[in-house]
Design an enzyme around this catalytic site. Structure first.
Site, PDB file in Angstrom:
ATOM      1  N   PRO A 108      -5.342   2.408   5.404  1.00 19.45           N
ATOM      2  CA  PRO A 108      -6.653   1.798   5.633  1.00 19.45           C
ATOM      3  C   PRO A 108      -6.562   0.273   5.579  1.00 19.45           C
ATOM      4  CG  PRO A 108      -6.800   3.581   4.046  1.00 19.45           C
ATOM      5  CD  PRO A 108      -5.344   3.332   4.268  1.00 19.45           C
ATOM      6  N   GLU A 109      -7.238  -0.385   6.507  1.00 24.46           N
ATOM      7  CA  GLU A 109      -7.275  -1.841   6.538  1.00 24.46           C
ATOM      8  C   GLU A 109      -8.626  -2.316   6.022  1.00 24.46           C
ATOM      9  OE1 GLU A 109      -5.799  -3.465  10.237  1.00 24.46           O
ATOM     10  OE2 GLU A 109      -4.458  -1.755  10.535  1.00 24.46           O
ATOM     11  N   LYS A 164      -7.637  -5.281   0.795  1.00 17.79           N
ATOM     12  CA  LYS A 164      -7.626  -3.825   0.932  1.00 17.79           C
ATOM     13  C   LYS A 164      -7.812  -3.133  -0.421  1.00 17.79           C
ATOM     14  CE  LYS A 164      -4.282  -4.429   4.693  1.00 17.79           C
ATOM     15  NZ  LYS A 164      -2.932  -4.097   5.201  1.00 17.79           N
ATOM     16  N   ARG A 218       7.314  -1.963  13.045  1.00 17.78           N
ATOM     17  CA  ARG A 218       5.938  -1.553  13.301  1.00 17.78           C
ATOM     18  C   ARG A 218       5.633  -1.675  14.789  1.00 17.78           C
ATOM     19  NH1 ARG A 218       1.976  -3.493   8.429  1.00 17.78           N
ATOM     20  NH2 ARG A 218       3.419  -3.142   6.703  1.00 17.78           N
TER      21      ARG A 218
END
Length: 287
Positions: free
Chosen positions: A2-3, A58, A277
């Site tokens: 989650p960002e 976050k 990534r």
């Protein structure tokens, strides 16, 4: 993971459901999270009232009546579920990944309130809890973090000074929490697309107008994501049973080999790898 927008939606859900409530009991089924839960964890939280739910980057910040703070980081797979005593078979997930309902396994920490339970589930156990006895201790935790994109300190002047003589790519800088807090892989790709900047460009080559665009578009993308309820990448539903909708507005993320959505652009979205990534960019818009 989650960002910032996804964690903000969790904060809003918790604020609505548990602010002002008393923690009657804490049950720990597994202390071995990313950071091992301290032996006094249950004692420090039991019988305390929750005065506020805040967020930095976050991280969720649960503020207690005695001015102690409990921070929660969801890690890669952590989710928070709310089980109301008189309501069965409803979506329980306040978070954005995995099942919308409470899983049977990996429920590591449970908070009991008068009319509900709050359960922390985390299959990978990369998330964690930490308790701080005062605000100064909490402040030290985030001392090395960069400003959030919404902070006035995050401006073009800050970027220009920070990037001087820096070889690292702008995409990797956006993921560096020491530079800016809260941006993750999904939104970094979207921000750079909107700014027409190649993710592989060394930060030292960015011009003033490009830095200004990054600041503006970081706020624009994140604010829009929060308004849309975050991004559903897997099977997410929030406590109302709704999916996050921002993924429907992705311009580049996950769109490898598809046409660019920018008006009058004939480019194709390409997927590259940066620091292990995935990065997505338009071959023409972001040369």
């Amino acid at each position: 993971m989650p960002e910032l927008p996804e964690v903000e939606i969790v904060r809003q859900s918790l604020l609505k459901n548990i602010k002002g409530k008393k923690i009657n009991k804490v049950l720990v089924r597994n202390r071995n999270l990313r950071l091992k839960l301290e032996t006094a964890f249950e004692k420090k939280l039991k019988n305390k009232f929750i005065s506020n739910i805040k967020r930095f980057s976050k991280y969720l910040i649960i503020e207690l009546e005695n001015k102690n703070f409990c921070i929660v980081h969801l890690g890669m797979s952590g989710t928070i579920h709310i089980i109301k005593n008189k309501k069965d078979n409803l979506p329980t997930n306040t978070s954005f990944y995995n099942t919308p309902n409470l899983p049977k396994n990996h429920n590591h920490v449970e908070f009991f309130f008068k009319d509900m339970r709050l359960i922390y589930n985390d299959p990978r156990r990369f998330g964690y809890f930490q308790i701080f006895n005062d605000f100064n201790s909490l402040k030290k935790k985030f001392k090395k973090f960069g400003p959030e994109p919404f902070n006035k300190k995050f401006n073009s002047k800050y970027l220009i000074n920070y990037f001087k003589k820096k070889e690292k790519s702008i995409k990797n800088f956006l993921l560096d929490q020491n530079f800016v807090s809260g941006i993750g892989n999904i939104y970094a790709s979207e921000i750079l697309y909107l700014s027409k900047i190649n993710p592989s460009l060394s930060a030292k080559y960015l011009k003033q107008d490009q830095c200004k665009n990054i600041v503006i578009n970081s706020r624009k993308i994140l604010q829009n994501a929060i308004r849309k309820g975050g991004s559903t990448i897997r099977d997410f539903k929030n406590t109302k049973g709704d999916q996050g909708n921002f993924q429907k507005e992705f311009k580049v993320y996950g769109r490898d080999k598809q046409n660019c959505k920018r008006f009058s652009c004939s480019g194709t979205i390409n997927k590259i790898t940066q620091s292990n990534r995935s990065t997505f960019l338009c071959e023409i818009c972001q040369k």
